[in-house]
Design a protein around this motif. Sequence first.
Motif, mmCIF file in Angstrom:
data_model
loop_
_atom_site.group_PDB
_atom_site.id
_atom_site.type_symbol
_atom_site.label_atom_id
_atom_site.label_comp_id
_atom_site.label_asym_id
_atom_site.label_seq_id
_atom_site.Cartn_x
_atom_site.Cartn_y
_atom_site.Cartn_z
ATOM 1 N N UNK A 547 47.399 37.684 46.430
ATOM 2 C CA UNK A 547 46.074 37.607 45.812
ATOM 3 C C UNK A 547 46.146 36.914 44.458
ATOM 4 N N UNK A 548 47.171 37.237 43.685
ATOM 5 C CA UNK A 548 47.344 36.587 42.376
ATOM 6 C C UNK A 548 47.494 35.085 42.522
ATOM 7 N N UNK A 549 48.284 34.664 43.492
ATOM 8 C CA UNK A 549 48.608 33.248 43.637
ATOM 9 C C UNK A 549 47.380 32.394 43.940
ATOM 10 N N UNK A 550 46.357 32.962 44.598
ATOM 11 C CA UNK A 550 45.187 32.161 44.960
ATOM 12 C C UNK A 550 44.005 32.424 44.033
ATOM 13 N N UNK A 551 44.243 33.128 42.917
ATOM 14 C CA UNK A 551 43.204 33.252 41.899
ATOM 15 C C UNK A 551 42.318 34.461 41.992
ATOM 16 N N UNK A 552 42.700 35.485 42.747
ATOM 17 C CA UNK A 552 41.909 36.714 42.782
ATOM 18 C C UNK A 552 41.980 37.407 41.420
ATOM 19 N N UNK A 553 40.969 38.199 41.126
ATOM 20 C CA UNK A 553 40.900 38.903 39.837
ATOM 21 C C UNK A 553 41.642 40.223 39.935
ATOM 22 N N UNK A 554 42.952 40.145 39.752
ATOM 23 C CA UNK A 554 43.742 41.372 39.855
ATOM 24 C C UNK A 554 43.694 42.197 38.575
ATOM 25 N N UNK A 555 42.851 41.788 37.611
ATOM 26 C CA UNK A 555 42.787 42.555 36.360
ATOM 27 C C UNK A 555 42.220 43.959 36.538
ATOM 28 N N UNK A 556 41.552 44.223 37.665
ATOM 29 C CA UNK A 556 40.943 45.547 37.844
ATOM 30 C C UNK A 556 41.945 46.632 37.477
ATOM 31 N N UNK A 557 41.528 47.531 36.580
ATOM 32 C CA UNK A 557 42.416 48.520 35.978
ATOM 33 C C UNK A 557 42.081 49.913 36.503
ATOM 34 N N UNK A 558 43.048 50.532 37.166
ATOM 35 C CA UNK A 558 42.872 51.890 37.667
ATOM 36 C C UNK A 558 41.565 52.019 38.454
ATOM 37 N N UNK A 559 41.408 51.129 39.434
ATOM 38 C CA UNK A 559 40.271 51.236 40.353
ATOM 39 C C UNK A 559 40.591 52.373 41.311
ATOM 40 N N UNK A 560 39.957 53.508 41.107
ATOM 41 C CA UNK A 560 40.377 54.720 41.818
ATOM 42 C C UNK A 560 39.362 55.185 42.859
ATOM 43 N N UNK A 561 38.152 55.495 42.454
ATOM 44 C CA UNK A 561 37.201 55.998 43.432
ATOM 45 C C UNK A 561 36.412 54.886 44.086
ATOM 46 N N UNK A 562 36.078 55.046 45.372
ATOM 47 C CA UNK A 562 35.143 54.151 46.057
ATOM 48 C C UNK A 562 34.488 54.950 47.181
ATOM 49 N N UNK A 563 33.148 54.953 47.208
ATOM 50 C CA UNK A 563 32.468 55.747 48.236
ATOM 51 C C UNK A 563 31.008 55.325 48.349
ATOM 52 N N UNK A 564 30.466 55.504 49.539
ATOM 53 C CA UNK A 564 29.037 55.399 49.822
ATOM 54 C C UNK A 564 28.696 56.569 50.736
ATOM 55 N N UNK A 565 27.407 56.904 50.855
ATOM 56 C CA UNK A 565 27.118 58.059 51.717
ATOM 57 C C UNK A 565 27.316 57.674 53.176
ATOM 58 N N UNK A 566 27.508 58.682 54.004
ATOM 59 C CA UNK A 566 28.018 58.487 55.357
ATOM 60 C C UNK A 566 27.129 57.611 56.232
ATOM 61 N N UNK A 567 25.839 57.594 55.973
ATOM 62 C CA UNK A 567 24.926 56.802 56.797
ATOM 63 C C UNK A 567 24.307 55.672 55.983
ATOM 64 N N UNK A 568 25.083 55.142 55.038
ATOM 65 C CA UNK A 568 24.574 54.079 54.172
ATOM 66 C C UNK A 568 24.163 52.857 54.979
ATOM 67 N N UNK A 569 23.105 52.210 54.514
ATOM 68 C CA UNK A 569 22.607 50.987 55.110
ATOM 69 C C UNK A 569 22.461 49.941 54.016
ATOM 70 N N UNK A 570 22.319 48.674 54.397
ATOM 71 C CA UNK A 570 22.020 47.667 53.371
ATOM 72 C C UNK A 570 20.841 48.115 52.516
ATOM 73 N N UNK A 571 20.999 47.999 51.207
ATOM 74 C CA UNK A 571 20.026 48.524 50.256
ATOM 75 C C UNK A 571 20.516 49.781 49.569
ATOM 76 N N UNK A 572 21.440 50.517 50.220
ATOM 77 C CA UNK A 572 22.078 51.663 49.584
ATOM 78 C C UNK A 572 23.237 51.175 48.703
ATOM 79 N N UNK A 573 23.961 52.126 48.113
ATOM 80 C CA UNK A 573 24.947 51.747 47.106
ATOM 81 C C UNK A 573 26.360 52.211 47.449
#
Length: 881
Positions: A547-573
Amino acid sequence: MVEFTRRKLMATSAAAAIGIGATGAASARDGVDDPDTPGAPRIRGDIKRLATTAHGAEVTGPFVFETGEVLFSLQHPSRDNPAPYDTAAVGVLAGHQFTFNGKSDEFDELEAPRSTAAQGRVQVAGGEYDILVQEGDAINGGTERWGHPQTPDGTDIADFVGSRYGDVGYNPDMNFFVPTDDEGLEGYLFTNNETSPGGISRTPISRGEDGWEADRENAMELENRDSFRELGGTRINCYGDLSPWGTPLSAEEDYSHPRVSGPATVSDVVEAGSGVGVRGAAAFWNRPNPADVSGALSDLFDDAWSPQGSWALGGLEMQAYYLGAEPVDQAVGEDGETENTLDPIGEGYPNRYRYGHIVEIAEPASEEPTPVKHYVFGRAAFECPEVMPDERTVYLTSDGASKGFYKFVADEPIPSYDDRMDVRGTLYAARVTNDQAARNTPPAAVDLEIEWLELGTASNAEIESWIADYDGITQVDYLETHAETDWEADLETALAEADEEVAINGNRDYVTDAEIVEWAAQYEERGPDGVDEDLRRIPFLETRAAAKEIGASVEFRKAEGVDAHDEAEPGDFLYVGISELNDGMSDDEGDIRLERVDGGVVYRAELEAGYDISTLEPVVVGPDASDAESTLDSAPINVDNVMVLDDGRVLLCEDKGSFGRSYPNDALWVYEPPTSLHVDSVAVDHGGTAAVDLTLSSVPDGLAGGRVTVSVEHADVAAITDASYHDALELTAGPTIADDGSAVEFQFADLDDEIEPGAMDVTLASIELEGTGTGTTDITVDVRALDDDDGAAIEPQSRPGVVVTGPSPIGGGSSGRPPTDPDGDGLYEDVNGNGRLDYDDVVTLFDHMDDDSTTLAVDYYDFNENGRIDYDDITDLYDDL
């Protein structure tokens, strides 16, 4: 024997050539000044403290039952706490239940723990922490201990000496419950233990009249099953996810995977002619006593450094014993105590490419659950994945400094594959594209606009075959590959020679620097699908480096949580937690250069068509360490795990360590996001019509009425021709449509309280649009007034939609002309608009398959007729040639 004198080697330093030093920026925790950052803290919405954990412990592994009760792990509490809070555990917040009405009115906010007694235990608003199971509990008929891996002959890993990744069983994290009854009141609790070798406990639990109880007698440590050992076991199992099809997904947080430290790339090292100063922990994976490498490098080089992730090499030799390797480095010293020696481990040493993956527990309720490692998701220090409801799209966060943010998209829904090893798809890395993100602005003031860089496409089976090429590499190989001295004659000299060679030129036992640089060169020239067959492995085995070699933004620091609600649809978060926004996200290089906020930031991204995301907006910004104690006491700090409730609220779990509060405990917060008023995106034929809805995401306190205007930016592309109200809105005016169809105004009142407090996704009106031209236009919302049932103003975030008509030109088309349908079958094979089907149509669709003009016009380009735009559509279009 040749005598070896330790010396300082003046090798060419890549760190000096690249202009960086040891990894890791100093933080407020190191005692340096932390300037006041505008907009820190800042919360877009409301927040309440639900619980505080015992002193020394993080809040990890949140889970909410269908009953509304909450469970979390008591991870690494202080041993000085009173029992039972001095021992790692998993427990339920008994006495508290969510009602899922979008409003945190089920509980009064918990006061901060002021007394020593309160700080030494778990505190719950309106309830108690009811412990289900604790570290070291006897389980499985007394043959195992909860959280403790064993060797094949049943020896507890805790019985060996040597470096460790934390105490065994002391770091429970992920918790997910798989019910075995229709009511969701009994089933299996799956808990990760963040250690090496990693642990996944399965504990039967059930709820009776007196609350939840655990059946320790029938609990088991899954990692001790043969099926897990056949995969190499697991390592540093952190948080995870519960898939839409009901299986736990455990994330291996292998911090030791970096090849090079910080923002440096492998090509930087190759150009400098040396990795001294920047070589990462991965290079020293099969070194005897790998966790001691930092001290050895300090003895060898003037440019002393600690390879990024080297501390996470601790427990690696325990992994070898767990797999059945003979513990040749365990010896009894003169004092009669067992000690760890430098003697290299041979057969049975773990393959480094088998770790840093997402592990699915298939058939979770069977007598012998089946582990599957999803190698297609890439390798990283994964905190957790989030599998979207389409069962194809997976977002992945990687913990630590400069680690990146990733996405995987399967060719077909993952559970549709009869054999999980056949799961195939494409791996992506995020790149931040907006200039404002690199102007040292406060995080609260700037969204992060991202695009996804394709890394490669493969299947689990293909990648496993590549990984197997590195099976059998041992600590003996480290010495024999990289040292001239015979290690059996002089182990100390051979080890120093090998350390020197690896630091400078890399570890030749694994993927080499030259292979990564060559992959990147071919990628640049031919694209991700054009690289040589033997290099296709690179982005899956060395994900961060690629990812680094092709210019991805690996600067993200301690990216830990990621979640959406179980029945999320486009327009949700989708929510993403950045535990600390410093280090690579706040320096003077790269795509992300924000002002520093050591308290971290929680971002959210609106889900777009195809479950894509393109914008991360800050919604919870933590404080600066220099803020007043009263501010630090009342704001979330270093949010780690996040969990989205069914009503859109979000649990925020802290891992703050020491941060200057008046109390030392981490907290569990409930975040109530602001209401949003949004209008749908839609595609409409030129001359045709389509309807879009105007929707209010939530009304926690009901809806009295309001006045809202919806506008189309370009009426020559799409015009408003009609509109109607929700049936519940009995008192209405209009709607009033502008003469040119550019806007419509709504004025309404809910006289009979038909829209109840706590309602979600309330459709206020429907708008009919006509395609008046070809192209793309925004459709926006302006709130003049909006009041709840108590007379208080509702101040929603207005979120625009997009209208595509025509279809519109894709990627500019041929001289800006829209696509055409040469054969009249309703599909627009002439993608570039030049009047015929040619090879450039295939290329144009390939290059722009994720654009709005494509994703919002599925019917035009769905050549394989499966209801979505995918790579098989490109193949079908090519076949038409």
